[in-house]
Design a protein around this motif. Structure first.
Motif, PDB file in Angstrom:
ATOM      1  N   THR A  47       2.580   6.689  -4.331  1.00  0.00           N
ATOM      2  CA  THR A  47       1.235   6.765  -4.911  1.00  0.00           C
ATOM      3  C   THR A  47       0.928   5.485  -5.678  1.00  0.00           C
ATOM      4  OG1 THR A  47      -0.277   8.150  -6.203  1.00  0.00           O
ATOM      5  CG2 THR A  47       1.913   7.806  -7.103  1.00  0.00           C
TER       6      THR A  47
ATOM      7  N   ARG B 180       0.832  -1.202   0.000  1.00  0.00           N
ATOM      8  CA  ARG B 180       0.000   0.000   0.000  1.00  0.00           C
ATOM      9  C   ARG B 180       0.870   1.256   0.000  1.00  0.00           C
ATOM     10  NH1 ARG B 180      -5.320  -1.222   1.910  1.00  0.00           N
ATOM     11  NH2 ARG B 180      -5.482  -3.441   2.433  1.00  0.00           N
ATOM     12  N   LYS B 181       0.333   2.316  -0.565  1.00  0.00           N
ATOM     13  CA  LYS B 181       1.088   3.561  -0.612  1.00  0.00           C
ATOM     14  C   LYS B 181       1.267   4.108   0.813  1.00  0.00           C
ATOM     15  CE  LYS B 181      -2.415   7.190  -1.043  1.00  0.00           C
ATOM     16  NZ  LYS B 181      -2.853   8.362  -1.823  1.00  0.00           N
TER      17      LYS B 181
ATOM     18  N   HIS C 118      -3.669   1.332  -3.195  1.00  0.00           N
ATOM     19  CA  HIS C 118      -4.409   2.060  -2.156  1.00  0.00           C
ATOM     20  C   HIS C 118      -5.875   1.656  -2.273  1.00  0.00           C
ATOM     21  CE1 HIS C 118      -5.245   5.032   0.845  1.00  0.00           C
ATOM     22  NE2 HIS C 118      -6.079   5.708   0.046  1.00  0.00           N
TER      23      HIS C 118
ATOM     24  N   GLY D 217      -7.930   1.972  -6.778  1.00  0.00           N
ATOM     25  CA  GLY D 217      -6.610   1.980  -6.162  1.00  0.00           C
ATOM     26  C   GLY D 217      -5.913   0.639  -6.148  1.00  0.00           C
TER      27      GLY D 217
END
Length: 615
Positions: A287, A241-242, A315, A342
């Motif tokens: 990101t 995950r970011k 994300h 995401g």
């Protein structure tokens, strides 16, 4: 041997021909002829082709919408010049030149005719009311998931849009359509009394095959690995995950054999990489996206090599925690979706759905499509990248109550929608000059004409057609209905009590409210249909020269019927547009005739004018 020709006369056969003396013998002649016939037969298969017939002629359009201040050119195949005779059935709607160029004059409908070699070709041309219509560049759009399309609106600004099912496609205030999930929905463009729509079909991108690559577990092939906090290597794709920082290291590379390592990221907007030790590094995940991490290894021996791996940064965001699904009372295009944004291209979501008796669920491409079957509720569990999300779903059966078909000014009617549980519907009127609507669905008539009240229930929008009659029209229509269903039709006694014909019916109906019959040209007698048309046209009270559509009509409007082809038995030569009948519009798609039927008298194509006596 003889041959019989097409006239039944006997002809001499070529085989019976006798050559002159000294010529070659008969047997030789027969051989030559046989050879000739053989060659001719072979030649015929190659030299002769079927006769080509001229392609069937047709106009370049059978139906056209032409807005005022525009022109439209019709062509009859490849025929040019003065060979074609052009004409229009209703010259008040528009005219056509000798070259087939149609020029609009008034709102309505006409047929443009092209006569050539004794045959007539027709094109129905509609001139839309620009006060009642919005022109879009597309009436149908097909998009794939995630794609967009910008609608163009002609002739007006400050348009409002809505999508009938926002799970299928959404639309911005500027008309930009975003395809969300497979299915069909309708985008409505509206402003005041004008509105139109565009049908949107969203296609699936296809099932994504998310196969695990064999090399991911091969320690000998992948040198860049993700390490845990204890700096132990983990295997498989690097998906995180970011906002996180991860450890990277070179597997199967001994630090004492390395002089230096140069680390780099192909997309530093997604993730950066910083050297940590001789064969280790850290990466900051910034990101959503992917980046290729490279490590150029310089060995003490003088050799060097490039090692790589890909980091996928995610994300995950689920679109909802609660979803309302609908049974078939909401229509066929009622699909609802649970999906994530995401995710990376290699993410995989696992769904578990409870109580499948209530809902039909189809899982594909990391999303689940839901179609309500019967009332009930359940839970959808979605697991991705080690985290589980829960979505509560409810299946409801909307029950849409009816409203008053034709509403008088100042009167009210109420939209009642049952069977939707705790969902709060939202009501909006497209044209508040025609009607307003309260938070509870109460509609109040404000001005004559047609508009729609849009009702949003969950992600879906449903619409109610509202028709408001001008002051006094309901009284006039009620009286006309009584006359046509209780009195006797008679042209000879048309003005006497107990009798009527078509124009007298209209006149006597209008007389029922404040002597409105005076607005029809006389207080003493009813003008015949064609003369009534001329009278209203002179006063500028022909709203449309030809029928357009039901939403353009108002209760109490007058339909003038004429014959578009040639004078029928009801017509008399010399009458305007061969008008032979007039009828009153009762509202809600009905006409004042015996039994108050739907307005299908002869054909809508025979309506040459719509008179509007009272606004």
């Amino acid at each position: 041997m003889s041959i019989i020709n097409h006239n039944g006369e006997q002809e001499e056969s070529i085989l019976s021909y006798k050559p002159k003396k000294g010529f070659f013998k008969r047997k030789s002649l027969e051989k030559v002829i046989a050879l000739f016939l053989c060659v001719a037969t072979i030649f015929s298969f190659n030299a002769f082709e079927p006769v080509k017939t001229e392609a069937a002629l047709k106009l370049n359009a059978s139906k056209a919408y032409v807005y005022k201040e525009h022109k439209f050119t019709l062509k009859l195949g490849s025929v040019k010049g003065t060979k074609v005779t052009w004409g229009v059935s209703n010259p008040f709607t528009g005219t056509v030149s000798n070259a087939g160029v149609f020029t609009p004059k008034g709102y309505g409908m006409t047929f443009v005719t092209a006569k050539y070699k004794g045959k007539t070709y027709k094109c129905k041309v509609i001139v839309p009311d620009t006060n009642r219509n919005i022109s879009l560049n597309k009436k149908k759009v097909t998009l794939f998931e995630t794609k967009s399309y910008k609608l163009k609106v002609y002739g007006t600004e400050q348009i409002k849009f809505h999508s009938r099912n926002t799970h299928i496609a959404t639309v911005t205030s500027k008309g930009k359509i975003k395809a969300k999930n497979p299915g069909t929905t309708t985008i409505v463009a509206k402003k005041g009394g004008a509105f139109t729509s565009c049908k949107v079909k969203v296609k699936s991108l296809g099932e994504t095959k998310n196969k695990k690559a064999a090399w991911l577990d091969d320690r000998a092939k992948v040198a860049i690995r993700k390490y845990n906090e204890q700096w132990h290597p983990t295997f498989g794709r690097i998906i995180k995950r970011k906002g996180q920082t991860i450890n990277l290291g070179l597997a199967n590379v001994r630090a004492n054999t390395v002089k230096k390592v140069v680390w780099s990221s192909s997309n530093t907007a997604v993730a950066t990489v910083t050297e940590k030790g001789k064969t280790t590094a850290t990466s900051n995940l910034l990101t959503v996206g992917k980046t290729k991490i490279s490590a150029v290894v310089f060995y003490n021996s003088g050799k060097n090599e490039v090692l790589t791996n890909t980091i996928y940064v995610t994300h995950p965001q689920i679109n909802t925690n609660v979803i309302n699904c609908f049974t078939k009372s909401a229509g066929s295009n009622r699909y609802q979706y649970v999906y994530f944004t995401g995710l990376s291209e290699v993410s995989k979501v696992k769904y578990k759905i409870s109580n499948k008796k209530c809902v039909k669920a189809t899982v594909y491409n990391n999303k689940v499509r839901l179609l309500g079957k019967k009332n009930g509720h359940g839970t959808i569990k979605a697991t991705v990248h080690g985290k589980t999300y829960k979505v509560r779903y409810y299946v409801v059966t909307p029950k849409f109550g009816s409203i008053i078909g034709v509403l008088a000014k100042g009167n009210t009617t109420k939209i009642k929608i049952g069977g939707i549980g705790k969902i709060q519907p939202k009501f909006t009127s497209r044209d508040t000059s025609k009607c307003t609507v309260n938070l509870d669905g109460t509609i109040t008539g404000r001005g004559s004409g047609v508009t729609y009240v849009d009702v949003k229930v969950g992600s879906m929008t449903f619409s109610y057609r509202v028709e408001v009659a001008a002051t006094g029209m309901k009284t006039i229509i009620k009286r006309a209905k009584y006359i046509v269903n209780h009195w006797t039709y008679s042209q000879g006694n048309r003005m006497a009590d107990g009798y009527y014909d078509c124009s007298a019916l209209v006149w006597k109906g209008y007389k029922a409210y404040k002597n409105y019959h005076a607005k029809l040209g006389s207080t003493k007698y009813a003008l015949p249909a064609a003369y009534l048309f001329d009278y209203l046209r002179a006063k500028g009270q022909i709203a449309y020269f030809g029928y357009t559509k039901m939403d353009d009509l108002r209760p109490g409007d007058l339909f003038f019927y004429g014959d578009y082809n040639s004078a029928v038995k009801y017509s008399q030569p010399g009458r305007t547009l061969n008008i032979y009948h007039v009828a009153m519009y009762a509202g809600n798609g009905y006409v004042v005739e015996k039994g108050t039927p739907r307005f299908t008298y002869n054909s809508l194509d025979h309506i040459v004018g719509v008179g509007r006596v009272v606004n």
